[in-house]
Scaffold this active site. Sequence first.
Site, PDB file in Angstrom:
ATOM      1  N   GLU A  87     -39.438   6.843  -0.150  1.00  0.00           N
ATOM      2  CA  GLU A  87     -39.088   6.410  -1.504  1.00  0.00           C
ATOM      3  C   GLU A  87     -40.302   6.266  -2.422  1.00  0.00           C
ATOM      4  OE1 GLU A  87     -36.368   2.981  -1.437  1.00  0.00           O
ATOM      5  OE2 GLU A  87     -36.046   3.437   0.678  1.00  0.00           O
ATOM      6  N   TYR A 104     -37.727   1.785   8.839  1.00  0.00           N
ATOM      7  CA  TYR A 104     -37.761   1.149   7.521  1.00  0.00           C
ATOM      8  C   TYR A 104     -39.083   1.420   6.787  1.00  0.00           C
ATOM      9  CZ  TYR A 104     -36.445  -2.345   4.017  1.00  0.00           C
ATOM     10  OH  TYR A 104     -36.122  -2.982   2.850  1.00  0.00           O
TER      11      TYR A 104
END
Length: 247
Positions: free
Chosen positions: A180, A172
């Site tokens: 991202e 994550y």
Amino acid sequence: MSRLSNFYLLTYNSLQAFGWYVSFFSPIFYFLFFIFFFCHHGSVFLVGRTISLYRLLDSFVATKSTSGAYSSAGELICFLQTAAFLEIIHGAIGLVPTGVLLPLMQWGGRVHFLVAVVRQLHEVQQLPSVFITFLAWSLSEVIRYSHHALNCLGVSLFWLTYLRYTAFIILYPIGVTIGEMWLMYQAIPFMIKNNLYADAFGYLPFSYYNAIKVLLFVYPLFFLKLYLHLFKQRKSKLGKQHKKKRN
């Protein structure tokens, strides 16, 4: 849960799992995707066969480069992630106990990243951040959807449950930070150059790339909320698994 609802969730999770497997082919997860969904008195037969669709890793192996990640798997991942809006509906109507807010936050962030940024700017599609993001997403979703599909069959594999609630600890942060966030930061000059969404933001007192700068500032806050929620889930689920093993 009714049989129809259970069958629907089994089908949905199985198709998502297969889709993510195709987008990210890896021998490590070979057996996770080809589960012959037949259960009899608690027995599950795991059946696998060789897949010729490599997509993400095949492109990497063939070219020795991360630049082909979007061209090989991007459109499929866009489709899978957009279709995941169904999970928000699942929570809203009580089909699954996930609620709406957290699934909506994750879905919205990923779809914006994919559809509004990466898909619109060809200049960023070959950046390593795309490969890193797709790699982290694919690994986590292969595990998650396989786990959900087996749960629909009433099957609980300790090692898969452990992966489901442990792999996120590494995947994550990687997907969010050097995936991202880093890509959106790299994309800002191209947003300015291409006047991205200039018409849509023409009536607003700020531009799209300025909105992205604000988004990058608050992104860690959203990430932390979701990350801590996953740790709470981990404590709850793995605690139950340990109790079952003791019994």
